[in-house]
Design an enzyme around this catalytic site. Structure first.
Site, PDB file in Angstrom:
ATOM      1  N   SER A   1       0.805  -1.214   0.000  1.00 64.26           N
ATOM      2  CA  SER A   1       0.000   0.000   0.000  1.00 64.26           C
ATOM      3  C   SER A   1       0.840   1.267   0.000  1.00 64.26           C
ATOM      4  O   SER A   1       0.346   2.334  -0.300  1.00 64.26           O
ATOM      5  CB  SER A   1      -0.919  -0.008   1.218  1.00 64.26           C
ATOM      6  OG  SER A   1      -0.152  -0.045   2.396  1.00 64.26           O
TER       7      SER A   1
ATOM      8  N   LYS B   1       2.930   9.872   3.150  1.00 67.04           N
ATOM      9  CA  LYS B   1       3.076  10.833   2.049  1.00 67.04           C
ATOM     10  C   LYS B   1       3.716  12.118   2.536  1.00 67.04           C
ATOM     11  O   LYS B   1       3.875  12.352   3.727  1.00 67.04           O
ATOM     12  CB  LYS B   1       1.682  11.149   1.477  1.00 67.04           C
ATOM     13  CG  LYS B   1       0.921   9.931   0.960  1.00 67.04           C
ATOM     14  CD  LYS B   1       0.431  10.159  -0.428  1.00 67.04           C
ATOM     15  CE  LYS B   1      -0.176   8.913  -1.049  1.00 67.04           C
ATOM     16  NZ  LYS B   1      -0.473   7.801  -0.144  1.00 67.04           N
TER      17      LYS B   1
END
Lengths: 214, 214
Positions: free
Chosen positions: A133, A172
């Site tokens: 992921s 992120k």
DNA sequence: TCCTCTAGTGAACGTATGTTCTATGCTTCA
DNA sequence: TGAAGCATAGAACATACGTTCACTAGAGGA
């Protein structure tokens, strides 16, 4: 404290302590030094240890047996930091967060890293990545992500964020844009995510990634 | 010597000894451990130290105060290895290879890593990745690739390969399939490359990747 | 010469510290 | 239910070990 010239006997004592430590893993007693350096009396050893301490070569803890600590290589005090790997990070699962102070018990494994990489005394912890992921952040299955609890997050920091609505942890770069937040993958070919700030929970700031093969 | 499962108490004792050693430079006494680990009796400490010794975690010198020697990290003689970063790896450029023995002079920077990661005495070197050409191996701009000169390459090893015709360095998993070679990206969504074995020059085997942010 | 400082001697003291002993619950297994 | 182990308590013992003290001896220094 002036570093005076050491007598021959004092140099022998220092060398003996070093050897003894190397061999046994614990310091010698006054009487060990006495017999090891051919000194006639314990009080002479005590006397010279006192001087060596005053000159800064060692530190003694009073009333403590074997309470001698060599100070010569003091900067090598903590070259390695044991970074606890608290668990796994995967999409759709909450991320383990270091419970205040003692994370004893939750540690499944640990990695030793030099302070030159993670800093000293920092509360750095690791998470092992499960699944693909995080692949848009160039992080694959089995990689270890190094995290520092995020006091403040600045523009462009790489963070582990928990998306409340989506119930998903992601990794992120963080950009605040007005009242919304842009989460930018490390891989420039991937599209960013936009979300409301209150949908976000910052779990920690990423300070590194380690991948060990074989 | 069977390495049995340690009780919570025994793990705490080990951790405490480690900390104490770190902080004082000499080992704790039985009573130090007692109060430090909230144990009710010195005999319980003695009991558990005896077990820890039997399991091989430490060595005790009988009748000797603070006569505890941790054995876990005994090979810790040289915990840190200085890994030289020899240069850059980028698509379309030859990869620096460690000239035999002394690579003095070519070293632009270096990273210190614990032997637990790279092994001891191994001729490990690093290359800093420039550009995004390795992104299909989950390696981005600025990452450091850890390499070991490849004596033999086995199926599935991650290697740095130089493609002679294409004049390109790439980093992929290596599979020999008859007389040709399949180079498989780490990112499963990417397609593999097929090439002749003689078009290939194996520069080194990848043993790790390090990415430091900030 | 006496005084002071450094270095050493040997013994004694007190406590820090490893070790042992007995008693007590708590499982586990038959 | 009882035997056998494990883990624990608390106290007492013996000694390892840091510390102190009174005394001696040489080496300057005024």
């Amino acid at each position: 404290m002036p570093r005076e010239k050491l007598s021959d006997k004092q140099q022998r004592i220092l060398a003996y302590i070093r050897e003894f430590l190397e061999e046994h893993g614990y310091p010698p007693t006054v009487r060990d030094i006495q017999s090891g350096c051919d000194i006639s009396s314990t009080s002479v050893v005590d006397y010279n240890l006192r001087l060596l301490q005053r000159y800064g070569y060692l530190r003694r803890s009073p009333e403590v047996s074997r309470g001698i600590e060599l100070l010569a290589g003091r900067e090598r005090a903590r070259p390695l930091v044991t970074v606890p790997v608290l668990g796994y990070i995967a999409a759709g699962q909450p991320v383990p967060v270091p419970s205040d102070e003692s994370w004893a018990g939750q540690v499944t494994e640990s990695v030793e890293l030099p302070t030159s990489l993670v800093g000293q005394g920092e509360r750095v912890y690791g998470l092992r990545v499960r699944g693909l992921s995080m692949i848009d952040a160039l992080i694959g299955d089995g990689d270890i992500v190094l995290l520092r609890p995020a006091a403040e997050v600045r523009q462009g920091d790489m963070v582990v964020a928990w998306l409340k609505e989506e119930k998903e942890a992601t990794l992120k770069r963080f950009f605040r844009e007005g009242d919304r937040v842009r989460l930018q993958p490390a891989n420039t070919q991937m599209e960013p995510i936009y979300t409301k700030a209150r949908n976000l929970e910052i779990q920690g700031k990423v300070i590194g990634v380690i991948r060990l093969l074989q």
